[in-house]
Motif scaffolding. Sequence first.
Motif, mmCIF file in Angstrom:
data_model
loop_
_atom_site.group_PDB
_atom_site.id
_atom_site.type_symbol
_atom_site.label_atom_id
_atom_site.label_comp_id
_atom_site.label_asym_id
_atom_site.label_seq_id
_atom_site.Cartn_x
_atom_site.Cartn_y
_atom_site.Cartn_z
ATOM 1 N N GLU A 145 35.036 -20.992 61.366
ATOM 2 C CA GLU A 145 34.418 -20.421 60.167
ATOM 3 C C GLU A 145 33.021 -19.874 60.475
ATOM 4 O OE1 GLU A 145 35.658 -19.895 57.217
ATOM 5 O OE2 GLU A 145 37.541 -20.982 57.390
ATOM 6 N N ASP A 147 29.643 -17.508 60.269
ATOM 7 C CA ASP A 147 29.042 -16.848 59.111
ATOM 8 C C ASP A 147 29.045 -15.341 59.343
ATOM 9 O OD1 ASP A 147 27.659 -16.014 56.937
ATOM 10 O OD2 ASP A 147 25.688 -16.430 57.821
ATOM 11 N N SER A 149 28.642 -13.058 56.784
ATOM 12 C CA SER A 149 28.233 -12.378 55.550
ATOM 13 C C SER A 149 27.432 -11.108 55.840
ATOM 14 C CB SER A 149 27.407 -13.327 54.700
ATOM 15 O OG SER A 149 26.390 -13.882 55.520
#
Length: 526
Positions: A145, A147, A149
């Motif tokens: 997972e 990041d 973004s």
Amino acid sequence: GLEEDPDSGLSLTIARIVQRLKGSSLHSQLERQARVSLHKPEIRLESLKEDIKDFLKTSGWEKKLQNAVYSELNVFPSPCHPAAPPEHMKEPLAYMRKAQGSWEKRILKSLNSMCTELSIPLAQKRPVSEQKELLNKWNEMGTDEPDLSLFRPVYAPKDFLEVLMNLRNPNYENGEHPSFRNHLGLIQVPLKVKDIPELKEDFSELGLNIGQLGIDDSAQVPPEFFENEHVRVGQKVLAEQDSAAAQQYVRQGCPTALRADLWALILNISNQPEDILYYEQLKSNVIQHDLLVDSLIYKDVKLTASNDDYYFVFEDYLYQVLLCFSRDTAVLEHFTYSSATPPRSYIRGKLGMEEYAVFYPPNVNYNSFILSVAPLCFLYHEPSKLYQIFREMYVRFFFRLHSISSHPSGIVSLCLLFETLLQTHLPQLFYHLREIGAQPLRISFKWMVRAFSGYLATDQLLLLWDRILGYNSLEILAVLAAAVFAFRAVNLMEVTSLAAAEAVLADLSTLKVMPLLQIFLFATVT
């Protein structure tokens, strides 16, 4: 002159294929076989050439050679005039080459600005510890997972559509081109596209009186009778190992159990030891080098897989195939006959040295890529084979959906074909949608650019792709898009906005591809 002589074109093609096959592993295998055969009792010196030919025939090598030649013929464009400059082989129309060039620059600029913003290089060597970690989790990358973004998609289908809408042929204003004056769609370049009578002829095997897989209630023959017979023929085609026969066969659809093998035969993919080795080399390149696109691939796979239960199960495969694809320089060879030119990036600190150049796949909209790999995961479970099938589908077909060209299977021609079919055969619907600001292409563009993947039910998508392989053409995508509008025409005539039209066409998952195509092509009064 040379133009009139069809033989000069043929001999050019032959010379080029011989040249291409000379470097292949098939060529060295054939040489080895021929040498081995010299020691066989049935080979006599006085009839050496004939005997070796017979030996290659009976031992199945001749078939392999035929399939290799057939495969080359399917991928290559038809030869240009021998004096034509090399960029003509990519794309004969200068304004198309120019448009593709500026589109690529725009993508690269977007990539570079992302690098600057996030202060990460396009490419760098991974530290050893990171390499080990990646190797250990190669088969379960989906569990990670990171990041992401900050990463944004490099472009969306609607940005690409804007570019295509702005294409113009500088040699004349639209008003001067008589047949084009009344084209009221979004695409404003005059390319020649087929009309329904020509399409009927091209797709004659899809006719109403011919057995099809994907049609449940044919009046002529009980479907199970056709299916049993079709399976029997399919097994025979596979036993023969003839690519051309397989391509003809799948025009009527592939039995589910035979599809993986038939597609591999048409694409001439046999997953030899050297192919597996090649895949392993790409994998080790992924493990050693970190590319900016890795994060983009990651983000797109996450989005696609998490939004679509179908593809969620294949998440790990998707990473493997796409990460390897982004390292595959053999794909570059193919850009000599695509209007695209792949951008390069250099591993930091080694500027200018070729072997450190990493090539960016020319289409960085990975979402469409993911959607074109995902259906193949239903058919192939061995990563190196899945990879080769995807790569071959990409260089034969899918790259045309992401680059600007005048090819009949290119996205520009498909858009124009779609709009022309609608305007000609459903004029009322076409004008109505245009009046309310819901140009049909604004809705169908994403279907075509993704070859309907992610829109149709998987069994229907595979039946559609059978026909793409069978006809070696993507034109059927435009025909299906028009057929969907025809099918929902009554509802569409009642809508008064783009949003409402989109809602009517939002869910294609219940559609049956073959009946739609048949009704549109063969039951429409022309």
